[in-house]
Design a protein around this motif. Structure first.
Motif, PDB file in Angstrom:
ATOM      1  N   ARG A 145     -12.220 -15.065  -1.245  1.00 57.54           N
ATOM      2  CA  ARG A 145     -11.858 -13.680  -0.955  1.00 57.54           C
ATOM      3  C   ARG A 145     -11.582 -12.926  -2.248  1.00 57.54           C
ATOM      4  N   TRP A 146     -11.262 -11.646  -2.142  1.00 60.94           N
ATOM      5  CA  TRP A 146     -11.033 -10.780  -3.299  1.00 60.94           C
ATOM      6  C   TRP A 146      -9.647 -10.179  -3.244  1.00 60.94           C
ATOM      7  N   ARG A 197     -13.782   0.224   0.045  1.00 59.92           N
ATOM      8  CA  ARG A 197     -13.301   1.223   1.017  1.00 59.92           C
ATOM      9  C   ARG A 197     -11.796   1.421   0.885  1.00 59.92           C
ATOM     10  N   PHE A 198     -11.057   0.335   0.678  1.00 59.10           N
ATOM     11  CA  PHE A 198      -9.608   0.430   0.494  1.00 59.10           C
ATOM     12  C   PHE A 198      -9.270   1.193  -0.778  1.00 59.10           C
ATOM     13  N   GLU A 237       0.820  -1.211   0.000  1.00 59.02           N
ATOM     14  CA  GLU A 237       0.000   0.000   0.000  1.00 59.02           C
ATOM     15  C   GLU A 237       0.856   1.265   0.000  1.00 59.02           C
ATOM     16  N   ARG A 283      -2.529  -9.658  -1.219  1.00 59.70           N
ATOM     17  CA  ARG A 283      -3.438  -9.250  -0.149  1.00 59.70           C
ATOM     18  C   ARG A 283      -4.858  -9.535  -0.582  1.00 59.70           C
ATOM     19  N   THR A 284      -5.680 -10.033   0.343  1.00 56.56           N
ATOM     20  CA  THR A 284      -7.073 -10.330   0.026  1.00 56.56           C
ATOM     21  C   THR A 284      -7.994  -9.647   1.017  1.00 56.56           C
ATOM     22  N   TRP A 285      -9.232  -9.449   0.553  1.00 55.77           N
ATOM     23  CA  TRP A 285     -10.278  -8.853   1.367  1.00 55.77           C
ATOM     24  C   TRP A 285     -11.448  -9.813   1.397  1.00 55.77           C
ATOM     25  N   THR A 322     -15.400  -4.098   1.627  1.00 53.79           N
ATOM     26  CA  THR A 322     -14.159  -3.684   2.288  1.00 53.79           C
ATOM     27  C   THR A 322     -13.092  -3.313   1.265  1.00 53.79           C
ATOM     28  N   LEU A 323     -13.081  -3.995   0.148  1.00 56.58           N
ATOM     29  CA  LEU A 323     -12.130  -3.670  -0.912  1.00 56.58           C
ATOM     30  C   LEU A 323     -12.437  -2.303  -1.524  1.00 56.58           C
ATOM     31  N   SER A 382       0.365  -7.898   0.935  1.00 58.19           N
ATOM     32  CA  SER A 382       0.404  -7.530   2.348  1.00 58.19           C
ATOM     33  C   SER A 382       1.827  -7.732   2.860  1.00 58.19           C
ATOM     34  N   SER A 389     -14.664  -9.121   1.546  1.00 60.75           N
ATOM     35  CA  SER A 389     -15.834  -8.721   0.765  1.00 60.75           C
ATOM     36  C   SER A 389     -15.465  -7.590  -0.186  1.00 60.75           C
TER      37      SER A 389
END
Length: 79
Positions: free
Chosen positions: A30-31, A65-66, A7, A55-57, A62-63, A49, A59
């Motif tokens: 996951r995504w 929002r990131f 990130e 890196r996975t999310w 949440t992705l 990560s 939902s």
């Protein structure tokens, strides 16, 4: 070959307009977020990560929002 972007590396790339395309793909249940810096012939590079190469999310919410926090406003979804 790049293994992935953290990130902290991705944020300035998005801000400078270097990220050309983004896509979200399923990784099991996951995504994951992948980015491309060049044109259509360039490679997709995952967001990673600290511990994992991708890196996975849990939902898409949440992705989203990131990606919003990074300034990414558009991405393709591959399920």
């Amino acid at each position: 070959m790049r293994e992935g972007f953290h990130e902290t590396t991705l944020r300035p790339l998005v801000a400078s307009g270097s990220v050309r395309e983004c896509k979200v793909c399923r990784e099991g249940e996951r995504w994951a977020l992948w980015v491309r810096l060049g044109g259509p012939g360039s490679k997709w590079i995952p967001v990673r990560s600290q511990r994992e190469p991708v890196r996975t999310w849990a939902s898409l919410d949440t992705l989203v929002r990131f990606t919003d926090s990074l300034g990414i406003r558009l991405f393709a979804v591959e399920s």
